[in-house]
Enzyme design. Structure first.
Site, short mmCIF file in Angstrom:
data_model
loop_
_atom_site.label_atom_id
_atom_site.label_comp_id
_atom_site.label_asym_id
_atom_site.label_seq_id
_atom_site.Cartn_x
_atom_site.Cartn_y
_atom_site.Cartn_z
N ARG A 1 -9.67 0.68 8.92
CA ARG A 1 -9.22 -0.68 9.23
C ARG A 1 -10.35 -1.53 9.78
O ARG A 1 -10.14 -2.71 10.05
CB ARG A 1 -8.11 -0.61 10.26
CG ARG A 1 -6.72 -0.63 9.65
CD ARG A 1 -5.74 -0.52 10.78
NE ARG A 1 -4.51 -1.21 10.57
CZ ARG A 1 -3.43 -0.68 10.02
NH1 ARG A 1 -3.46 0.54 9.55
NH2 ARG A 1 -2.33 -1.37 9.93
N ARG B 1 11.82 -6.33 4.77
CA ARG B 1 11.45 -4.92 4.59
C ARG B 1 12.24 -4.03 5.54
O ARG B 1 12.35 -4.31 6.73
CB ARG B 1 9.95 -4.74 4.86
CG ARG B 1 9.52 -3.29 4.83
CD ARG B 1 8.04 -3.15 4.68
NE ARG B 1 7.31 -3.23 5.93
CZ ARG B 1 6.01 -2.94 6.05
NH1 ARG B 1 5.31 -2.61 4.98
NH2 ARG B 1 5.41 -3.03 7.21
N LYS C 1 0.84 -1.21 0.00
CA LYS C 1 0.00 0.00 0.00
C LYS C 1 0.87 1.26 0.00
O LYS C 1 0.61 2.19 -0.76
CB LYS C 1 -0.91 0.04 1.25
CG LYS C 1 -1.87 -1.13 1.35
CD LYS C 1 -2.86 -0.94 2.49
CE LYS C 1 -2.25 -0.87 3.87
NZ LYS C 1 -1.56 -2.10 4.32
N ARG D 1 11.27 -2.47 11.05
CA ARG D 1 10.24 -2.10 12.01
C ARG D 1 10.08 -3.16 13.09
O ARG D 1 10.08 -4.35 12.80
CB ARG D 1 8.91 -1.91 11.29
CG ARG D 1 8.73 -0.53 10.73
CD ARG D 1 7.50 -0.42 9.87
NE ARG D 1 6.29 -0.97 10.49
CZ ARG D 1 5.10 -0.91 9.92
NH1 ARG D 1 4.96 -0.32 8.75
NH2 ARG D 1 4.05 -1.43 10.51
N ARG E 1 -0.86 -9.37 13.19
CA ARG E 1 -1.44 -8.25 12.43
C ARG E 1 -2.28 -8.78 11.27
O ARG E 1 -3.33 -8.22 10.94
CB ARG E 1 -0.32 -7.33 11.91
CG ARG E 1 0.28 -6.47 13.04
CD ARG E 1 1.66 -5.95 12.67
NE ARG E 1 1.65 -5.00 11.59
CZ ARG E 1 2.70 -4.78 10.79
NH1 ARG E 1 3.82 -5.45 10.94
NH2 ARG E 1 2.61 -3.89 9.82
P1 AMP Z 1 0.76 0.20 9.49
O1 AMP Z 1 2.03 0.93 9.27
O2 AMP Z 1 -0.37 0.66 8.63
O3 AMP Z 1 0.93 -1.30 9.48
O4 AMP Z 1 0.28 0.58 11.00
C1 AMP Z 1 1.11 0.31 12.10
C2 AMP Z 1 0.30 0.32 13.38
O5 AMP Z 1 -0.32 1.62 13.56
C3 AMP Z 1 -0.88 -0.65 13.42
O6 AMP Z 1 -0.48 -1.96 13.78
C4 AMP Z 1 -1.77 0.01 14.47
O7 AMP Z 1 -1.25 -0.19 15.77
C5 AMP Z 1 -1.61 1.49 14.15
N1 AMP Z 1 -2.63 1.98 13.17
C6 AMP Z 1 -2.38 2.50 11.94
N2 AMP Z 1 -3.53 2.86 11.34
C7 AMP Z 1 -4.53 2.56 12.21
C8 AMP Z 1 -5.94 2.65 12.16
N3 AMP Z 1 -6.59 3.13 11.08
N4 AMP Z 1 -6.65 2.23 13.25
C9 AMP Z 1 -6.04 1.75 14.33
N5 AMP Z 1 -4.71 1.59 14.44
C10 AMP Z 1 -3.94 2.00 13.39
#
Ligand code: AMP
Length: 220
Positions: free
Chosen positions: A86, A125, A13, A158, A169
């Site tokens: 989400r 990554r 994404k 990360r 996740r």
């Molecule tokens: P990502 O980089 O999109 O994988 O997001 C990393 C972390 O940020 C996720 O595992 C959540 O803890 C938090 N996060 C990001 N976007 C959201 C969202 N829309 N709702 C809730 N938590 C989020």
């Protein structure tokens, strides 16, 4: 203009959102990047959500609702959203805000890919903590060993990209997303793209399915 990129962590994404940002001239907003920045900067919010992020859990919908409203208000010409919504509560919130702020949700791009490919991808990554650029040490490595091509910052793996947290996740993702996909599936701007392919070819197929006058070919 509002574009939402849906897909599991590691589906690409961020990569395609960045490319769309360059092509369309509207900003890519990754809620995950912004929340990580809050944690790194030790803001009030950052302190509150640090543990949630480390464990790969979702930040509460209430916090996210205020957060996304602020983002949309700061970007009245629209954004490319990566990481929001989400779950269904967030999807409905986004519709409500899009009406209230008169920002049309033009496209929902569903990035589709197998879990095992994702796990392999995320192991390799690395990201730039300064500009957010994402690299894969095997398929799209930086030019110099583990430093960002853009700004020379050492690249990092990360904390939540380790296999156990990734599997967790993915579980959260699969639990929430079938409902979200059904919610968006019949809208005119919905399209599914298989992102297990060469980046430029996948991006070309995204562009082919979107035209700039605001209509997209419906899901084939
Ligand atoms: P990502 O980089 O999109 O994988 O997001 C990393 C972390 O940020 C996720 O595992 C959540 O803890 C938090 N996060 C990001 N976007 C959201 C969202 N829309 N709702 C809730 N938590 C989020």
């Amino acid at each position: 203009m509002l574009i939402v990129l849906l897909g599991p962590p590691g589906a690409g994404k961020g990569t395609y959102a960045k490319k769309l940002e360059e092509a369309l001239g509207i900003p890519h907003i990754s809620t995950g990047d912004l929340l990580r920045l809050e944690v790194a900067s030790k803001t009030e919010l950052g302190k509150k959500i640090e543990k949630t992020l480390t464990n790969g859990e979702l930040v509460s919908d209430e916090i996210m609702a205020d957060y996304i409203e602020k983002i949309l208000k700061e970007n009245p010409n629209g954004v490319i959203l990566d990481g929001y919504p989400r779950n269904m509560k967030q999807a409905k919130k986004l519709d409500e805000l899009s009406l209230k702020l008169k920002i049309n949700l033009d496209y929902v791009i569903n990035c589709d890919i197998d879990d095992e490919v994702i796990i392999e991808r995320l192991k390799n990554r690395v990201v730039c903590p300064t500009c957010g650029r994402v690299y894969n040490l095997i398929s799209s490595p930086p030019k110099r060993d583990k430093v960002c091509d853009n700004d020379g910052t050492p690249l990092v793996h990360r904390e939540d990209d380790n296999e156990d947290v990734v599997r967790h996740r993915l579980e959260i993702y699969r639990k929430n997303y079938s409902e979200i996909l059904n919610y968006y599936r019949n809208r005119p701007g919905f399209l599914t793209v298989n992102t297990d392919g060469e980046i430029d070819a996948v991006f070309k197929s995204i562009l082919e399915r979107i035209n700039w006058s605001g209509t997209s070919q419906e899901e084939k």
